[in-house]
Design a protein around this motif. Structure first.
Motif, PDB file in Angstrom:
ATOM      1  N   VAL A 191      10.441  -1.248  -3.848  1.00  0.00           N
ATOM      2  CA  VAL A 191       9.163  -0.738  -4.256  1.00  0.00           C
ATOM      3  C   VAL A 191       8.935  -0.927  -5.683  1.00  0.00           C
ATOM      4  O   VAL A 191       7.881  -1.594  -6.175  1.00  0.00           O
ATOM      5  CB  VAL A 191       8.709   0.659  -3.773  1.00  0.00           C
ATOM      6  N   GLN A 192       9.863  -0.820  -6.538  1.00  0.00           N
ATOM      7  CA  GLN A 192       9.817  -0.885  -8.043  1.00  0.00           C
ATOM      8  C   GLN A 192       9.806  -2.029  -8.277  1.00  0.00           C
ATOM      9  O   GLN A 192       8.827  -2.765  -9.117  1.00  0.00           O
ATOM     10  CB  GLN A 192      10.888  -0.143  -8.664  1.00  0.00           C
ATOM     11  N   ARG A 193      10.303  -3.243  -7.780  1.00  0.00           N
ATOM     12  CA  ARG A 193      10.347  -4.344  -7.861  1.00  0.00           C
ATOM     13  C   ARG A 193       9.334  -5.041  -7.195  1.00  0.00           C
ATOM     14  O   ARG A 193       8.486  -6.104  -7.864  1.00  0.00           O
ATOM     15  CB  ARG A 193      11.534  -5.243  -7.195  1.00  0.00           C
ATOM     16  N   ALA A 194       8.710  -4.661  -6.394  1.00  0.00           N
ATOM     17  CA  ALA A 194       7.318  -5.275  -5.836  1.00  0.00           C
ATOM     18  C   ALA A 194       6.006  -4.864  -6.617  1.00  0.00           C
ATOM     19  O   ALA A 194       5.216  -5.621  -6.679  1.00  0.00           O
ATOM     20  CB  ALA A 194       6.846  -4.730  -4.232  1.00  0.00           C
ATOM     21  N   PHE A 195       6.251  -3.513  -7.279  1.00  0.00           N
ATOM     22  CA  PHE A 195       5.322  -3.359  -8.270  1.00  0.00           C
ATOM     23  C   PHE A 195       5.272  -4.296  -9.678  1.00  0.00           C
ATOM     24  O   PHE A 195       4.486  -4.702  -9.853  1.00  0.00           O
ATOM     25  CB  PHE A 195       5.229  -1.783  -8.772  1.00  0.00           C
ATOM     26  N   LEU A 196       6.251  -4.428 -10.009  1.00  0.00           N
ATOM     27  CA  LEU A 196       6.716  -5.452 -10.926  1.00  0.00           C
ATOM     28  C   LEU A 196       5.823  -6.996 -10.653  1.00  0.00           C
ATOM     29  O   LEU A 196       5.543  -7.472 -11.414  1.00  0.00           O
ATOM     30  CB  LEU A 196       7.900  -5.645 -11.525  1.00  0.00           C
ATOM     31  N   GLN A 229       2.578   6.651  -8.148  1.00  0.00           N
ATOM     32  CA  GLN A 229       2.331   5.425  -7.320  1.00  0.00           C
ATOM     33  C   GLN A 229       3.686   5.089  -6.504  1.00  0.00           C
ATOM     34  O   GLN A 229       3.344   4.882  -5.263  1.00  0.00           O
ATOM     35  CB  GLN A 229       1.364   4.529  -7.781  1.00  0.00           C
ATOM     36  N   VAL A 230       4.634   4.703  -7.361  1.00  0.00           N
ATOM     37  CA  VAL A 230       5.745   4.127  -6.581  1.00  0.00           C
ATOM     38  C   VAL A 230       6.408   5.207  -5.808  1.00  0.00           C
ATOM     39  O   VAL A 230       6.707   4.862  -4.515  1.00  0.00           O
ATOM     40  CB  VAL A 230       6.726   3.691  -7.765  1.00  0.00           C
ATOM     41  N   ILE A 231       6.521   6.351  -5.991  1.00  0.00           N
ATOM     42  CA  ILE A 231       6.956   7.535  -5.062  1.00  0.00           C
ATOM     43  C   ILE A 231       6.231   7.854  -3.974  1.00  0.00           C
ATOM     44  O   ILE A 231       6.557   7.587  -2.950  1.00  0.00           O
ATOM     45  CB  ILE A 231       7.319   8.888  -5.980  1.00  0.00           C
ATOM     46  N   SER A 232       4.892   7.730  -4.144  1.00  0.00           N
ATOM     47  CA  SER A 232       3.921   7.774  -3.212  1.00  0.00           C
ATOM     48  C   SER A 232       4.050   6.488  -2.130  1.00  0.00           C
ATOM     49  O   SER A 232       3.928   6.661  -0.814  1.00  0.00           O
ATOM     50  CB  SER A 232       2.492   7.846  -3.547  1.00  0.00           C
ATOM     51  N   ALA A 233       4.338   5.264  -2.789  1.00  0.00           N
ATOM     52  CA  ALA A 233       4.515   4.095  -1.795  1.00  0.00           C
ATOM     53  C   ALA A 233       5.681   4.288  -1.027  1.00  0.00           C
ATOM     54  O   ALA A 233       5.701   3.782   0.176  1.00  0.00           O
ATOM     55  CB  ALA A 233       4.502   2.858  -2.876  1.00  0.00           C
ATOM     56  N   VAL A 234       6.790   4.775  -1.782  1.00  0.00           N
ATOM     57  CA  VAL A 234       8.065   4.922  -1.034  1.00  0.00           C
ATOM     58  C   VAL A 234       7.731   5.907   0.363  1.00  0.00           C
ATOM     59  O   VAL A 234       8.158   5.738   1.396  1.00  0.00           O
ATOM     60  CB  VAL A 234       9.424   5.350  -1.760  1.00  0.00           C
ATOM     61  N   GLY A 235       7.169   6.936   0.140  1.00  0.00           N
ATOM     62  CA  GLY A 235       6.791   7.960   1.018  1.00  0.00           C
ATOM     63  C   GLY A 235       5.727   7.283   2.217  1.00  0.00           C
ATOM     64  O   GLY A 235       6.123   7.558   3.438  1.00  0.00           O
ATOM     65  N   CYS A 236       5.111   6.449   1.596  1.00  0.00           N
ATOM     66  CA  CYS A 236       3.945   5.878   2.734  1.00  0.00           C
ATOM     67  C   CYS A 236       4.754   4.884   3.482  1.00  0.00           C
ATOM     68  O   CYS A 236       4.431   4.963   4.895  1.00  0.00           O
ATOM     69  CB  CYS A 236       2.893   5.033   1.895  1.00  0.00           C
ATOM     70  N   ILE A 237       5.570   4.127   2.875  1.00  0.00           N
ATOM     71  CA  ILE A 237       6.229   3.158   3.856  1.00  0.00           C
ATOM     72  C   ILE A 237       7.261   3.877   4.939  1.00  0.00           C
ATOM     73  O   ILE A 237       7.328   3.481   5.914  1.00  0.00           O
ATOM     74  CB  ILE A 237       7.116   2.183   2.888  1.00  0.00           C
ATOM     75  N   ALA A 269       6.733  -3.041   1.881  1.00  0.00           N
ATOM     76  CA  ALA A 269       7.074  -2.530   3.476  1.00  0.00           C
ATOM     77  C   ALA A 269       7.687  -3.821   4.044  1.00  0.00           C
ATOM     78  O   ALA A 269       8.382  -3.357   5.371  1.00  0.00           O
ATOM     79  CB  ALA A 269       5.873  -2.180   3.807  1.00  0.00           C
ATOM     80  N   ALA A 270       7.478  -4.969   3.761  1.00  0.00           N
ATOM     81  CA  ALA A 270       7.927  -6.139   4.485  1.00  0.00           C
ATOM     82  C   ALA A 270       9.539  -6.393   4.057  1.00  0.00           C
ATOM     83  O   ALA A 270      10.159  -7.354   4.897  1.00  0.00           O
ATOM     84  CB  ALA A 270       7.253  -7.186   4.129  1.00  0.00           C
ATOM     85  N   SER A 271       9.911  -5.796   3.188  1.00  0.00           N
ATOM     86  CA  SER A 271      11.409  -6.060   2.822  1.00  0.00           C
ATOM     87  C   SER A 271      12.272  -5.528   3.620  1.00  0.00           C
ATOM     88  O   SER A 271      12.119  -4.093   3.851  1.00  0.00           O
ATOM     89  CB  SER A 271      11.444  -5.379   1.173  1.00  0.00           C
ATOM     90  N   PRO A 272      13.445  -6.340   4.029  1.00  0.00           N
ATOM     91  CA  PRO A 272      14.444  -5.493   5.074  1.00  0.00           C
ATOM     92  C   PRO A 272      15.359  -4.508   4.210  1.00  0.00           C
ATOM     93  O   PRO A 272      16.013  -3.769   4.785  1.00  0.00           O
ATOM     94  CB  PRO A 272      15.410  -6.723   5.231  1.00  0.00           C
ATOM     95  N   GLU A 273      15.114  -4.502   2.808  1.00  0.00           N
ATOM     96  CA  GLU A 273      15.889  -3.421   2.033  1.00  0.00           C
ATOM     97  C   GLU A 273      15.174  -1.865   2.005  1.00  0.00           C
ATOM     98  O   GLU A 273      15.971  -1.231   1.559  1.00  0.00           O
ATOM     99  CB  GLU A 273      16.017  -3.832   0.541  1.00  0.00           C
ATOM    100  N   VAL A 274      14.051  -1.931   2.183  1.00  0.00           N
ATOM    101  CA  VAL A 274      13.387  -0.750   2.247  1.00  0.00           C
ATOM    102  C   VAL A 274      13.769   0.147   3.671  1.00  0.00           C
ATOM    103  O   VAL A 274      13.590  -0.193   4.575  1.00  0.00           O
ATOM    104  CB  VAL A 274      12.066  -0.812   2.211  1.00  0.00           C
ATOM    105  N   ALA A 275      14.257   1.506   3.059  1.00  0.00           N
ATOM    106  CA  ALA A 275      14.616   2.327   4.298  1.00  0.00           C
ATOM    107  C   ALA A 275      13.313   2.970   4.916  1.00  0.00           C
ATOM    108  O   ALA A 275      12.421   3.388   3.942  1.00  0.00           O
ATOM    109  CB  ALA A 275      15.525   3.630   3.652  1.00  0.00           C
ATOM    110  N   ARG A 276      13.335   2.822   6.139  1.00  0.00           N
ATOM    111  CA  ARG A 276      12.181   3.636   6.620  1.00  0.00           C
ATOM    112  C   ARG A 276      12.225   4.876   7.530  1.00  0.00           C
ATOM    113  O   ARG A 276      13.250   5.179   7.776  1.00  0.00           O
ATOM    114  CB  ARG A 276      11.649   2.507   7.513  1.00  0.00           C
TER     115      ARG A 276
END
Length: 163
Positions: free
Chosen positions: A93-98, A112-120, A156-163
């Motif tokens: 998520v941090q990389r995507a924001f950059l 925003q980043v923490i909320s995005a992690v939660g949202c995903i 959200a489309a990244s396979p690295e993001v834990a859901r």
């Protein structure tokens, strides 16, 4: 006669490390994180739960740390922006924001980043409309909303993001 407020001790797992701190029983979580633990990445914005700058994760859920008493986090798992990166490697998520240039002044970015992690993780990143709705508690004064939505969608489309 003035009331005497004594400090209380709380123990929480903060960013993966067990921490024990003494806090005023009236202290909010944002104040304990910033003032007692030196974790100043979590921003104190409105101090009324309206802007989302103070968003952190507590036991895997997004919370506004200005609205939560620190003592309510006793025994909890707390994740701040400082704990998101893994051994110096940015979280997806941090990389995507950059990559999406999803910040301008940067004040709201940690929340925003923490909320995005939660949202995903909550499964609320299926469309731009859904992302806007579930990120609506986080205000960006610079109006970088299109880039923020793009970053959340990309992460959200990244396979690295834990859901």
């Amino acid at each position: 006669m003035a009331d005497v407020i004594t400090e209380c001790r709380l123990t929480a797992r903060v960013n993966g490390a067990e921490r024990e701190i003494a806090v005023d029983p009236r202290a909010t979580l944002v104040d304990a994180l910033r003032d007692r633990l030196g974790l100043t990445g979590t921003k104190k914005g409105c101090d009324r739960g309206e802007c989302g700058a103070c968003t952190v994760m507590v036991n895997g859920r997004r919370v506004l740390s200005c609205m939560m008493l620190a003592l309510a986090a006793d025994g909890a798992e707390v994740m701040t922006i400082e704990g998101l990166a893994n051994r110096g490697e940015l979280h997806p998520v941090q990389r995507a924001f950059l990559e999406c240039d999803a910040f301008q002044c940067g004040f709201c970015t940690p929340g925003q980043v923490i909320s995005a992690v939660g949202c995903i993780a909550e499964g609320h990143a299926g469309s731009a409309d859904e992302i806007r709705e579930w990120m609506s508690g986080n205000i960006c004064r610079c109006a970088a909303y299109p880039q923020i939505v793009a970053a959340v969608s990309e992460a959200a489309a990244s396979p690295e993001v834990a859901r």
